[in-house]
Design a protein around this motif. Structure first.
Motif, short mmCIF file in Angstrom:
data_model
loop_
_atom_site.label_atom_id
_atom_site.label_comp_id
_atom_site.label_asym_id
_atom_site.label_seq_id
_atom_site.Cartn_x
_atom_site.Cartn_y
_atom_site.Cartn_z
N ARG A 425 -3.97 -5.01 17.19
CA ARG A 425 -4.09 -6.20 18.04
C ARG A 425 -5.06 -7.17 17.39
NH1 ARG A 425 -6.18 -6.37 22.75
NH2 ARG A 425 -7.51 -4.51 22.63
N GLU A 426 -4.52 -8.24 16.84
CA GLU A 426 -5.37 -9.25 16.20
C GLU A 426 -6.32 -9.89 17.20
OE1 GLU A 426 -4.85 -12.92 13.00
OE2 GLU A 426 -3.08 -12.07 13.97
N GLU A 427 -5.90 -9.96 18.46
CA GLU A 427 -6.73 -10.55 19.51
C GLU A 427 -8.10 -9.88 19.59
OE1 GLU A 427 -6.55 -11.27 24.38
OE2 GLU A 427 -5.10 -9.95 23.39
N TYR A 428 -8.14 -8.56 19.39
CA TYR A 428 -9.39 -7.81 19.47
C TYR A 428 -10.40 -8.34 18.46
CZ TYR A 428 -12.53 -3.76 19.06
OH TYR A 428 -13.62 -2.94 19.02
N TYR A 429 -9.94 -8.59 17.21
CA TYR A 429 -10.85 -9.04 16.16
C TYR A 429 -11.20 -10.52 16.32
CZ TYR A 429 -9.86 -4.59 13.92
OH TYR A 429 -9.76 -3.25 13.65
N VAL A 430 -10.23 -11.33 16.72
CA VAL A 430 -10.51 -12.76 16.92
C VAL A 430 -11.50 -12.94 18.06
CG1 VAL A 430 -9.49 -14.99 17.58
CG2 VAL A 430 -8.25 -13.47 16.01
N ASN A 431 -11.35 -12.17 19.12
CA ASN A 431 -12.25 -12.28 20.28
C ASN A 431 -13.69 -11.95 19.90
OD1 ASN A 431 -12.67 -12.63 23.18
ND2 ASN A 431 -13.10 -10.44 23.19
N TRP A 445 -11.29 -21.70 17.12
CA TRP A 445 -11.20 -20.30 17.60
C TRP A 445 -10.34 -20.21 18.85
CZ3 TRP A 445 -12.85 -18.55 22.40
CH2 TRP A 445 -12.85 -17.16 22.58
N GLU A 446 -10.49 -21.19 19.77
CA GLU A 446 -9.73 -21.21 21.00
C GLU A 446 -8.23 -21.32 20.73
OE1 GLU A 446 -10.81 -23.02 25.33
OE2 GLU A 446 -10.60 -24.48 23.71
N ALA A 447 -7.87 -22.16 19.75
CA ALA A 447 -6.45 -22.30 19.37
C ALA A 447 -5.92 -20.99 18.79
CB ALA A 447 -6.30 -23.43 18.36
N GLU A 448 -6.77 -20.35 18.00
CA GLU A 448 -6.36 -19.05 17.41
C GLU A 448 -6.20 -18.00 18.50
OE1 GLU A 448 -5.62 -16.44 14.03
OE2 GLU A 448 -5.43 -18.57 14.49
N MET A 449 -7.10 -17.98 19.50
CA MET A 449 -7.00 -17.03 20.60
C MET A 449 -5.72 -17.25 21.41
SD MET A 449 -9.11 -14.53 21.13
CE MET A 449 -8.97 -14.21 22.88
N ASN A 450 -5.37 -18.50 21.63
CA ASN A 450 -4.13 -18.80 22.37
C ASN A 450 -2.91 -18.27 21.62
OD1 ASN A 450 -5.43 -20.05 24.51
ND2 ASN A 450 -5.39 -22.07 23.53
N ARG A 451 -2.99 -18.30 20.29
CA ARG A 451 -1.85 -17.84 19.48
C ARG A 451 -1.68 -16.33 19.56
NH1 ARG A 451 -0.72 -15.71 14.53
NH2 ARG A 451 -2.92 -15.49 14.01
N VAL A 452 -2.79 -15.57 19.62
CA VAL A 452 -2.70 -14.10 19.54
C VAL A 452 -2.90 -13.43 20.89
CG1 VAL A 452 -3.50 -14.10 17.14
CG2 VAL A 452 -5.18 -13.86 19.00
N ASP A 489 7.72 -15.88 23.26
CA ASP A 489 6.32 -15.52 23.00
C ASP A 489 6.09 -14.90 21.63
OD1 ASP A 489 5.53 -16.40 25.49
OD2 ASP A 489 5.87 -14.47 26.45
N ARG A 490 7.13 -14.72 20.86
CA ARG A 490 6.99 -14.05 19.59
C ARG A 490 6.21 -14.92 18.61
NH1 ARG A 490 10.24 -9.57 19.58
NH2 ARG A 490 11.75 -9.53 21.26
N MET A 491 5.36 -14.24 17.83
CA MET A 491 4.55 -14.96 16.85
C MET A 491 5.41 -15.36 15.67
SD MET A 491 0.99 -12.77 16.80
CE MET A 491 1.73 -11.15 16.88
N PRO A 492 5.06 -16.49 14.99
CA PRO A 492 5.80 -16.88 13.81
C PRO A 492 5.59 -15.85 12.69
CG PRO A 492 3.84 -18.23 14.07
CD PRO A 492 3.98 -17.45 15.32
N ALA A 493 6.55 -15.77 11.82
CA ALA A 493 6.47 -14.80 10.73
C ALA A 493 5.27 -15.10 9.84
CB ALA A 493 7.75 -14.81 9.90
N ARG A 494 4.57 -14.00 9.40
CA ARG A 494 3.43 -14.20 8.51
C ARG A 494 3.90 -14.50 7.11
NH1 ARG A 494 2.26 -9.39 10.87
NH2 ARG A 494 2.42 -8.30 8.88
#
Length: 495
Positions: A425-431, A445-452, A489-494
């Motif tokens: 969960r990337e959210e855990y590390y971003v948070n 950071w807020e934009a990144e949190m919204n993404r993950v 809700d799917r994330m874009p491909a890395r």
């Protein structure tokens, strides 16, 4: 004058008919004679019959020598065997005379397999008697260092070893039989919900990647603390148990048609803690509110409804901590025998111990544990989901997505596993990198949190019978629930 009661009982015991252990000397003689007349008879019984299965010592020796000669490509006859057996008196007969009599009275080689099965079955009954006697004697003697539980588990282990050793229904099979089994599996997959060959996890994207949980597979579910591996395991286990449907067969067995009966070894959390988690997942009421009693009337009704539904599902929890792989195997076998078992979950691998408690070589101990876990999956013919920790080296990388090399303590985990899944969960590390509010870094950071936010990845690092790759899931941290991710809700491909 009447004899004392104790003396009367002793006299009755002495005069009682002596019980001889089960055996059939005629079958032993007939089989040995068939082998001496035609050495091809040996190959009809060589994959399951051993010298110790014979009751008579002389028959054991004859079979052992004949086996050695035939395996060496030599002829086993009364003449060739005499050299190795010496010359003893066998009830008024020499060894040569006895061998000649066996060969002269031999029946057709066609019956060799039947004689072999008879000898084998009687030997198993004698072993059962021995195990029973050892159990009784051990219970009477009651050694200080051995508890009743140890004796029960030791006896159970011996019984299962006896059941698994020397089966005479194994060996090569026609390819047509394997084809029939494969077609039957495909037919069951077609009839099962989701059209899966294995047991559905309730997470459609994960099922599509794996084809469900496959029988006899050891599935390692690994992740760093805070990633939600226990939550994912409980979600999958509950989904399977809730979907359980059984069908009674003509012979009285209950065959699982959908879902499955689940056994859950919770070595870290208590059964109550695990139940609270599952209630939170199913009711939508956060577990921390349930523990504190901070709930509204409508929440209480949700909890009671969820609890009522959970009471009816075949979900069994063992909360004993610090058990060995041998104890775990004994309890899993017992559950399958008494209640049935379709999926086994172990939370988590590193809390198990091997047969040795010295702990001087953890790598060897972990190898024993994973090898035993894979053997148990094959023996019980069920998928086993075993949770595992990851080493801290994950935290030292910029991209913290786990890899197979991150599996902790032993390469045997990767080697023995049929499937290795990582929860990330990337959210855990971003948070954890939240900057001071109001700064330019905070808005980024807020934009990144919204993404993950609310997104998780299950990374299939190894799959013996399918592709590797990543499956995206929805994760609600408040109620620790994983679910299918909506397409939008799917994330874009890395890149």
């Amino acid at each position: 004058m009447a004899l004392p009661n104790a003396l009367t009982a002793n006299l009755q015991a002495v005069t009682q008919e002596f019980r001889v252990a089960p055996h059939n000397i005629d079958a032993e003689q007939a089989l040995l004679g068939a082998i001496l007349v035609n050495n091809d008879a040996f190959y009809r019984i060589s994959d399951f019959l051993l010298p110790e299965h014979f009751m008579e010592d002389v028959h054991r020796k004859i079979f052992e020598v004949a086996s050695s000669l035939i395996k060496a490509g030599k002829l086993a006859t009364p003449i060739t065997l005499k050299t190795y057996l010496g010359d003893a008196d066998l009830g008024g007969q020499t060894v040569m005379q006895y061998l000649a009599r066996l060969a002269a009275e031999a029946t057709t080689v066609i019956n060799a397999a039947d004689y072999g099965r008879t000898i084998y079955d009687l030997a198993i009954r004698r072993r059962l008697i021995t195990i029973g006697e050892d159990l009784v004697n051990g219970a009477y003697e009651a050694p200080v260092e051995s508890s009743p539980r140890d004796q029960i588990e030791g006896t159970e282990r011996r019984l299962y070893e006896l059941a698994e050793s020397g089966k005479y229904d194994g060996g090569f099979q026609k390819f047509s039989e394997a084809l029939t089994a494969a077609v039957d599996m495909a037919a069951k997959a077609y009839q099962r919900d989701g059209k899966l060959s294995g047991i559905a996890t309730g997470l459609s994207d994960l099922d599509a990647k794996m084809g469900g949980l496959q029988s006899s597979d050891l599935i390692i579910l690994a992740g760093r603390p805070g990633m939600g591996k226990t939550s994912l395991a409980t979600n999958i286990a509950f989904n399977i148990a809730r979907a359980y449907q059984g069908e009674k067969q003509p012979d009285g067995r209950i065959e699982t048609k959908n879902g499955g009966i689940v056994g859950f070894f919770s070595l870290e959390m208590s059964a109550e803690q695990l139940a609270t988690r599952i209630i939170a997942e199913q009711s939508g009421v956060p577990s921390y509110k349930i523990r504190r009693g901070d709930i509204r009337p409508e929440d209480f009704y949700k909890i009671t409804d969820a609890a009522r539904e959970m009471q009816a599902i075949p979900f069994y929890i063992d909360q004993t901590g610090g058990i060995s792989i041998a104890q775990l195997a004994a309890r899993a076998r017992r559950l399958k025998r008494q209640k049935g078992l379709d999926v086994l979950v172990v939370d988590y691998l590193q809390l198990l111990s091997g047969s040795s408690k010295r702990g001087d070589n953890r790598v060897q101990e972990m190898t024993e544990i994973t090898t035993g876990m894979k053997a148990l999956a094959k023996e019980l013919a069920v998928p086993i989901i075993a949770l595992s920790q990851l080493s801290r080296q994950v935290e030292n990388r910029d991209d913290k997505r786990p890899q197979l090399s991150d599996l902790r303590e032993s390469g045997s985990i990767e080697q023995d596993a049929d499937v290795v899944m990582f929860v990330f969960r990337e959210e855990y590390y971003v948070n954890n990198k939240k900057p001071r509010e109001g700064t330019e870094e905070f808005f980024a950071w807020e934009a990144e949190m919204n993404r993950v936010h609310g997104k998780a990845e299950v990374i299939l690092g190894k799959q013996r019978h399918g592709p590797t790759g990543t499956v995206e899931l929805q994760f609600d941290a408040n109620i620790t629930r994983f679910s299918n991710l909506a397409a939008e809700d799917r994330m874009p491909a890395r890149i």
